[in-house]
Write a protein that holds these residues in place. Structure first.
Motif, PDB file in Angstrom:
ATOM      1  N   ALA A 184      12.717  20.876 -28.104  1.00 59.20           N
ATOM      2  CA  ALA A 184      11.651  21.763 -28.597  1.00 59.20           C
ATOM      3  C   ALA A 184      10.311  21.059 -28.805  1.00 59.20           C
ATOM      4  N   PRO A 185      10.269  19.808 -29.310  1.00 61.24           N
ATOM      5  CA  PRO A 185       8.960  19.168 -29.549  1.00 61.24           C
ATOM      6  C   PRO A 185       8.235  18.705 -28.285  1.00 61.24           C
ATOM      7  N   ALA A 186       8.900  18.714 -27.134  1.00 64.68           N
ATOM      8  CA  ALA A 186       8.302  18.156 -25.906  1.00 64.68           C
ATOM      9  C   ALA A 186       7.203  19.075 -25.371  1.00 64.68           C
ATOM     10  N   ARG A 187       6.022  18.514 -25.157  1.00 64.96           N
ATOM     11  CA  ARG A 187       4.838  19.304 -24.795  1.00 64.96           C
ATOM     12  C   ARG A 187       4.617  19.369 -23.284  1.00 64.96           C
ATOM     13  N   THR A 188       3.937  20.416 -22.881  1.00 67.45           N
ATOM     14  CA  THR A 188       3.528  20.549 -21.483  1.00 67.45           C
ATOM     15  C   THR A 188       2.544  19.444 -21.128  1.00 67.45           C
ATOM     16  N   PHE A 189       2.405  19.158 -19.839  1.00 66.42           N
ATOM     17  CA  PHE A 189       1.563  18.037 -19.436  1.00 66.42           C
ATOM     18  C   PHE A 189       0.870  18.312 -18.110  1.00 66.42           C
ATOM     19  N   CYS A 190      -0.199  17.570 -17.877  1.00 62.34           N
ATOM     20  CA  CYS A 190      -0.886  17.619 -16.585  1.00 62.34           C
ATOM     21  C   CYS A 190      -1.525  16.254 -16.341  1.00 62.34           C
ATOM     22  N   PHE A 191      -1.961  16.029 -15.130  1.00 61.53           N
ATOM     23  CA  PHE A 191      -2.645  14.785 -14.782  1.00 61.53           C
ATOM     24  C   PHE A 191      -4.150  14.983 -14.917  1.00 61.53           C
ATOM     25  N   ASP A 192      -4.861  13.925 -15.288  1.00 59.84           N
ATOM     26  CA  ASP A 192      -6.302  14.044 -15.516  1.00 59.84           C
ATOM     27  C   ASP A 192      -7.043  14.519 -14.268  1.00 59.84           C
ATOM     28  N   TYR A 193      -6.566  14.147 -13.077  1.00 60.38           N
ATOM     29  CA  TYR A 193      -7.253  14.546 -11.846  1.00 60.38           C
ATOM     30  C   TYR A 193      -7.069  16.031 -11.525  1.00 60.38           C
ATOM     31  N   ILE A 215      -2.267  13.034 -18.639  1.00 56.50           N
ATOM     32  CA  ILE A 215      -1.841  11.729 -18.143  1.00 56.50           C
ATOM     33  C   ILE A 215      -2.973  11.083 -17.361  1.00 56.50           C
ATOM     34  N   LYS A 216      -3.302   9.843 -17.722  1.00 56.74           N
ATOM     35  CA  LYS A 216      -4.306   9.086 -16.975  1.00 56.74           C
ATOM     36  C   LYS A 216      -3.610   7.967 -16.193  1.00 56.74           C
ATOM     37  N   ASP A 230      10.332   9.677 -23.025  1.00 61.59           N
ATOM     38  CA  ASP A 230      10.591  10.516 -21.844  1.00 61.59           C
ATOM     39  C   ASP A 230      10.233  11.979 -22.120  1.00 61.59           C
ATOM     40  N   GLU A 231       9.124  12.190 -22.816  1.00 63.77           N
ATOM     41  CA  GLU A 231       8.721  13.559 -23.190  1.00 63.77           C
ATOM     42  C   GLU A 231       8.513  14.450 -21.975  1.00 63.77           C
ATOM     43  N   VAL A 233      10.147  14.624 -18.967  1.00 63.74           N
ATOM     44  CA  VAL A 233      11.366  15.245 -18.439  1.00 63.74           C
ATOM     45  C   VAL A 233      11.968  16.202 -19.469  1.00 63.74           C
ATOM     46  N   ARG A 234      11.806  15.884 -20.743  1.00 62.10           N
ATOM     47  CA  ARG A 234      12.308  16.799 -21.772  1.00 62.10           C
ATOM     48  C   ARG A 234      11.564  18.133 -21.723  1.00 62.10           C
ATOM     49  N   HIS A 235      10.256  18.080 -21.441  1.00 64.54           N
ATOM     50  CA  HIS A 235       9.535  19.348 -21.330  1.00 64.54           C
ATOM     51  C   HIS A 235      10.004  20.144 -20.113  1.00 64.54           C
ATOM     52  N   LYS A 236      10.318  19.457 -19.028  1.00 65.07           N
ATOM     53  CA  LYS A 236      10.849  20.156 -17.853  1.00 65.07           C
ATOM     54  C   LYS A 236      12.181  20.822 -18.180  1.00 65.07           C
ATOM     55  N   MET A 237      12.966  20.217 -19.043  1.00 66.75           N
ATOM     56  CA  MET A 237      14.213  20.835 -19.496  1.00 66.75           C
ATOM     57  C   MET A 237      13.907  22.093 -20.306  1.00 66.75           C
ATOM     58  N   LEU A 238      12.919  21.984 -21.185  1.00 66.85           N
ATOM     59  CA  LEU A 238      12.473  23.140 -21.965  1.00 66.85           C
ATOM     60  C   LEU A 238      12.089  24.286 -21.034  1.00 66.85           C
ATOM     61  N   ASP A 239      11.362  23.955 -19.962  1.00 62.71           N
ATOM     62  CA  ASP A 239      10.913  24.970 -19.008  1.00 62.71           C
ATOM     63  C   ASP A 239      12.073  25.671 -18.308  1.00 62.71           C
ATOM     64  N   ILE A 240      13.037  24.897 -17.805  1.00 66.12           N
ATOM     65  CA  ILE A 240      14.109  25.528 -17.031  1.00 66.12           C
ATOM     66  C   ILE A 240      15.009  26.373 -17.935  1.00 66.12           C
ATOM     67  N   ILE A 241      15.174  25.970 -19.181  1.00 64.44           N
ATOM     68  CA  ILE A 241      15.927  26.799 -20.125  1.00 64.44           C
ATOM     69  C   ILE A 241      15.229  28.151 -20.279  1.00 64.44           C
TER      70      ILE A 241
END
Length: 276
Positions: A184-193, A215-216, A230-231, A233-241
């Motif tokens: 649950a605490p794992a946050r969504t992410f994106c790359f700076d570019y 992510i830079k 490993d936040e 991959v944990r967020h990706k788990m949150l997503d697929i659930i």
């Protein structure tokens, strides 16, 4: 499992990730009908969108639903992930816009709202999705596999061609205790570019370091750092659930996902629906 709704109505106001507008969210108990998103900013009678795999569309950057009138709701996956782990099967979700609040990019706030409202167990039961033989779906280098298993276990691996984020693997039994502590605490992410592209295309207008990890080249821009090493991959788990919650049924399987995403997740949910 018994069907469940909330005991009480509850509201929350928060910014939407892509349009950057303040979304008024109201969760209303109902004793039947499944999960229904209701756009109160649209014409009555055409503004209800049922959670159903056949109502999904445009799965590039999130999981989205629309009805036959074109009413749509975007970025539902985090909210649905929280509903799955709390076993909520029947609910009216009122919104004054076309997306869910992003909160802090995790599901912590949605879990808190559900727990504050309380859970009401209903009389009717909901059948499990039971995997009795291996099921596979591949799209290029993206794969999802379901194996027979007495419970719900998730194994997920990601791999990126990036100087900081390369590969991560995690595996958890999907119980409420594990989910709340480890996922649950794992946050969504994106790359700076990606940010310039997203803004030019009127996406992520509500995105900030308050609701996403950026992510830079050699780390993350967020001053507080990561919640888990490993936040990602944990967020990706949150997503697929959350994506598999579009079936609105408990799952009994060991799901293995390799570089998956919303598109393959939803197609896999449709495969699971066909076997049960």
């Amino acid at each position: 499992m018994k069907r469940r709704t909330l005991k009480n109505e509850i509201t929350h106001d928060g910014v939407g990730l892509h349009k950057g507008e303040i979304i008024n969210l109201k969760l209303i108990p109902t004793k039947s009908g499944g999960i229904i998103f209701k756009r109160v900013d649209l014409e009555a009678g055409k503004n209800e969108i049922l959670l159903n795999p056949n109502n999904t569309f445009d799965l590039t950057r999130g999981t989205n639903l629309k009805n036959e009138y074109g009413a749509a709701v975007y970025t539902i996956e985090h909210f649905m992930s929280a509903l799955y782990v709390k076993g909520i099967t029947d609910l009216i979700v009122e919104l004054n816009g076309n997306e869910l609040p992003i909160c802090d990019g995790s599901t912590i706030k949605f879990i808190e709202l559900i727990e504050e409202a309380g859970i009401l167990e209903l009389e009717e039961e909901v059948s499990e999705v039971v995997v009795r033989e291996p099921i596979y779906l591949s799209k290029g280098d993206k794969h999802v596999i379901a194996l027979p298993y007495d419970g719900y276990k998730l194994t997920y691996t990601i791999k990126f061609d990036h100087t900081f984020l390369k590969s991560q693997l995690a595996e958890f039994e999907i119980t409420e205790e594990n989910y709340k502590k480890e996922i649950a605490p794992a946050r969504t992410f994106c790359f700076d570019y990606e940010i310039e592209y997203l803004k030019k295309n009127n996406l992520a207008l509500g995105g900030s370091l308050e609701n996403a990890i950026v992510i830079k080249k050699d780390g993350v821009l967020n001053p507080e750092g990561l919640r888990f090493e490993d936040e990602f991959v944990r967020h990706k788990m949150l997503d697929i659930i959350g994506d598999l919650k579009i079936l609105n049924r408990p799952i009994k399987a060991h799901i293995i996902a390799v570089k998956a995403g919303h598109l393959i997740d939803v197609e896999f949910a449709q495969l699971l629906a066909k076997i049960n």
